[in-house]
Design an enzyme around this catalytic site. Structure first.
Site, mmCIF file in Angstrom:
data_model
loop_
_atom_site.group_PDB
_atom_site.id
_atom_site.type_symbol
_atom_site.label_atom_id
_atom_site.label_comp_id
_atom_site.label_asym_id
_atom_site.label_seq_id
_atom_site.Cartn_x
_atom_site.Cartn_y
_atom_site.Cartn_z
ATOM 1 N N ASN A 21 0.810 -1.237 0.000
ATOM 2 C CA ASN A 21 0.000 0.000 0.000
ATOM 3 C C ASN A 21 0.836 1.276 0.000
ATOM 4 O O ASN A 21 0.322 2.346 -0.315
ATOM 5 C CB ASN A 21 -0.992 -0.013 1.158
ATOM 6 C CG ASN A 21 -2.142 -0.955 0.875
ATOM 7 O OD1 ASN A 21 -2.946 -0.713 -0.023
ATOM 8 N ND2 ASN A 21 -2.186 -2.068 1.589
ATOM 9 N N THR A 119 0.303 -6.116 4.934
ATOM 10 C CA THR A 119 -0.360 -6.507 6.178
ATOM 11 C C THR A 119 -1.782 -6.968 5.860
ATOM 12 O O THR A 119 -2.590 -6.151 5.395
ATOM 13 C CB THR A 119 -0.461 -5.284 7.126
ATOM 14 O OG1 THR A 119 0.707 -4.482 6.972
ATOM 15 C CG2 THR A 119 -0.645 -5.703 8.561
ATOM 16 N N ASP A 160 2.002 -5.953 11.623
ATOM 17 C CA ASP A 160 2.053 -4.545 12.013
ATOM 18 C C ASP A 160 2.212 -4.491 13.531
ATOM 19 O O ASP A 160 1.326 -4.940 14.273
ATOM 20 C CB ASP A 160 0.756 -3.849 11.581
ATOM 21 C CG ASP A 160 0.786 -2.357 11.870
ATOM 22 O OD1 ASP A 160 1.559 -1.920 12.754
ATOM 23 O OD2 ASP A 160 0.025 -1.617 11.212
ATOM 24 N N GLU A 223 15.020 1.434 13.126
ATOM 25 C CA GLU A 223 14.601 2.422 12.113
ATOM 26 C C GLU A 223 14.596 3.825 12.719
ATOM 27 O O GLU A 223 14.734 4.817 12.018
ATOM 28 C CB GLU A 223 13.201 2.030 11.607
ATOM 29 C CG GLU A 223 12.740 2.813 10.403
ATOM 30 C CD GLU A 223 11.337 2.429 9.925
ATOM 31 O OE1 GLU A 223 10.743 1.475 10.482
ATOM 32 O OE2 GLU A 223 10.844 3.098 9.010
ATOM 33 N N ASP A 305 11.045 0.838 -0.292
ATOM 34 C CA ASP A 305 10.157 0.925 0.873
ATOM 35 C C ASP A 305 8.719 1.220 0.437
ATOM 36 O O ASP A 305 7.871 0.344 0.475
ATOM 37 C CB ASP A 305 10.643 2.003 1.858
ATOM 38 C CG ASP A 305 10.256 1.716 3.296
ATOM 39 O OD1 ASP A 305 9.791 0.601 3.574
ATOM 40 O OD2 ASP A 305 10.445 2.603 4.151
HETATM 41 C C1 LIG Z 1 6.116 7.031 6.754
HETATM 42 C C2 LIG Z 1 7.472 6.419 6.916
HETATM 43 C C3 LIG Z 1 8.530 7.287 7.464
HETATM 44 C C4 LIG Z 1 7.583 5.102 6.562
HETATM 45 C C5 LIG Z 1 8.755 4.329 6.211
HETATM 46 N N1 LIG Z 1 9.002 3.169 6.970
HETATM 47 C C6 LIG Z 1 8.168 2.195 7.396
HETATM 48 N N2 LIG Z 1 8.460 1.661 8.600
HETATM 49 C C7 LIG Z 1 7.676 0.711 9.149
HETATM 50 N N3 LIG Z 1 6.575 0.242 8.553
HETATM 51 C C8 LIG Z 1 6.243 0.726 7.348
HETATM 52 C C9 LIG Z 1 7.029 1.717 6.702
HETATM 53 N N4 LIG Z 1 6.442 1.975 5.513
HETATM 54 C C10 LIG Z 1 5.340 1.188 5.432
HETATM 55 N N5 LIG Z 1 5.203 0.458 6.546
HETATM 56 C C11 LIG Z 1 4.132 -0.517 6.891
HETATM 57 O O1 LIG Z 1 3.441 -0.854 5.692
HETATM 58 C C12 LIG Z 1 2.047 -0.533 5.796
HETATM 59 C C13 LIG Z 1 1.521 -0.115 4.446
HETATM 60 O O2 LIG Z 1 1.527 -1.204 3.543
HETATM 61 P P1 LIG Z 1 0.534 -2.463 3.671
HETATM 62 O O3 LIG Z 1 -0.826 -1.969 4.076
HETATM 63 O O4 LIG Z 1 1.118 -3.415 4.680
HETATM 64 O O5 LIG Z 1 0.526 -3.034 2.273
HETATM 65 C C14 LIG Z 1 2.016 0.547 6.854
HETATM 66 O O6 LIG Z 1 0.748 0.629 7.463
HETATM 67 C C15 LIG Z 1 3.111 0.108 7.826
HETATM 68 O O7 LIG Z 1 2.627 -0.896 8.688
HETATM 69 ZN ZN LIG Z 2 9.558 -0.656 5.356
#
Ligand SMILES: CC(C)=CCNc1ncnc2c1ncn2[C@@H]1O[C@H](COP(=O)(O)O)[C@@H](O)[C@H]1O
Ligand SMILES: [Zn+2]
Length: 366
Positions: A21, A119, A160, A223, A305
């Site tokens: 996402n 997730t 998550d 991180e 990322d």
């Molecule tokens: C905003 C920022 C500084 C992010 C960069 N670093 C990150 N660190 C930890 N978890 C992340 C990061 N980027 C995305 N995610 C995870 O990926 C999810 C989005 O993708 P998905 O819904 O799992 O498909 C986010 O809700 C979060 O749980």
């Molecule tokens: Zn990440």
């Protein structure tokens, strides 16, 4: 297109750290917004544009004491963006479209092997279940394969950290089921989410279980600053790859013992330059810890990322690393080639090496 741009686009690449996402492009967001006009979401709410720190500085209007904001505040502001995207992506149809678009975009950017992570999410309002969520991503991977998209894709189920230990254990069970039922498309487990929430120790049983059942582990680690204790615990598992690892080394508040652990297991690092600069955990590209690990000869893989949120792509990240650290096109070729050995699909590695060798001559005749 400039010659250098063309080189990095044509360079065969491996992407190992991409949150589904967070990878949604502008054009896909537009399609989602058209499906859900009632949400009143504009693109500015789903991406952090160029100008690096500008977006966060702009929010300083509401937070006059911005420069004294804690890591927790900055992190929570950054993570809001995913809440907005999740509102837009809440049905099986959305997931299928998003996953197929993301896979095609990585392929168009010259990525030959992609490990997507996401997730599993349950959405009461639309009836989507976590199991259907994963099935739909798998379906997208299969459809792209059948349509002849030139990319191999594998999937990591993400935990998550905000959702706690119990959900983590359920997610591991789900991941294990899919690892067994998808013929190897689900290869591992990711630990991610706002790093300032919760503590890694709570996830140790779930992570250990995942490892014992054969899932590979990629953990977001150090991180943000002041997580040396957590990193020490998580490195003892040990993980198969590390996401970011920004604050592991002693110069930034980590420790030699953390570095030694990573070195002892030769654990590859997934490094995401633009994400860290825009997320403000690294002050500028030249200060990025890529150099620390690269100079040490440690396996370091450049990744995006969240290519949608951070308005980047993998070619651009390779080009940025090359220009920032004065690396040659040959150096970057070697870097992308070595990334093959860090994938969680050992069955594909030989085939990928072959592909790289076939493409090498054309690439250096540009
Ligand atoms: C905003 C920022 C500084 C992010 C960069 N670093 C990150 N660190 C930890 N978890 C992340 C990061 N980027 C995305 N995610 C995870 O990926 C999810 C989005 O993708 P998905 O819904 O799992 O498909 C986010 O809700 C979060 O749980
Ligand atoms: Zn990440």
């Amino acid at each position: 297109m400039e010659e250098a741009d063309l080189f990095y686009r044509q360079l065969p690449k491996v992407e190992l750290h991409a949150h589904l996402n967070g990878s949604v492009s502008f054009s896909t967001i537009e399609k989602l917004v058209a499906r859900k006009p009632h949400l009143n979401i504009e693109h500015g709410m789903t991406a952090i544009r160029s100008g690096q720190r500008r977006t966060l500085d702009e929010s300083a209007v509401d937070y006059p004491e911005f420069h004294t904001l804690t890591t927790e505040c900055i992190s929570q502001m950054c993570f809001q963006v995913f809440k907005v995207i999740h509102q837009l992506v809440d049905t099986e149809e959305d997931i299928l479209m998003v996953a197929k678009d993301v896979i095609r975009e990585f392929a168009a950017d010259g990525v030959k092997y992609l490990e997507l992570r996401s997730t599993p999410r349950k959405e009461k309002t639309t009836g989507m279940t976590k199991r259907r969520y994963v099935e739909t991503v798998i379906e997208a991977i299969r459809q792209c394969k059948n349509e002849g998209v030139d990319i191999e894709v594998r999937f990591l189920v993400a935990v998550d950290r905000r959702n706690g230990a119990e959900v983590a254990m359920e997610t591991v069970k789900l991941a294990e089921d899919f690892m067994l039922s998808t013929g190897g498309l689900v290869v591992g487990l990711d630990l991610s989410g706002d790093p300032t929430v919760g503590h890694g120790r709570d996830f140790l049983p779930a992570l250990q279980k995942a490892k014992n059942c054969g899932l590979k582990l990629s953990l977001h680690l150090s991180e943000v600053p002041s997580q040396a204790d957590e990193s020490e615990l998580l490195l003892n598992i040990p993980p198969d790859r590390i996401g970011h690892g920004t604050f592991l080394h002693p110069e930034v508040g980590g420790s030699q013992s953390l570095v030694d652990k990573v070195r002892k297991h030769n654990t590859p690092l997934e490094l995401c330059l633009t994400s860290n600069v825009k997320g403000q955990t690294v002050s500028s590209y030249s200060q990025h810890h890529f150099l620390y690990w690269y100079q040490m000869g440690h396996p370091s893989v450049i990744c995006t990322d969240d290519k949608g949120v951070f308005c980047t792509d993998l070619s651009q990240e390779y080009q940025l690393a090359a220009s920032t650290f004065n690396l040659s096109q040959e150096d970057m070729w070697t870097l992308s080639h070595k990334a093959i050995d860090c994938t969680f699909a050992p069955d594909l590695q030989q085939q990928l090496h072959q592909k790289w060798l076939e493409l090498q001559p054309t690439l250096f005749q540009l």
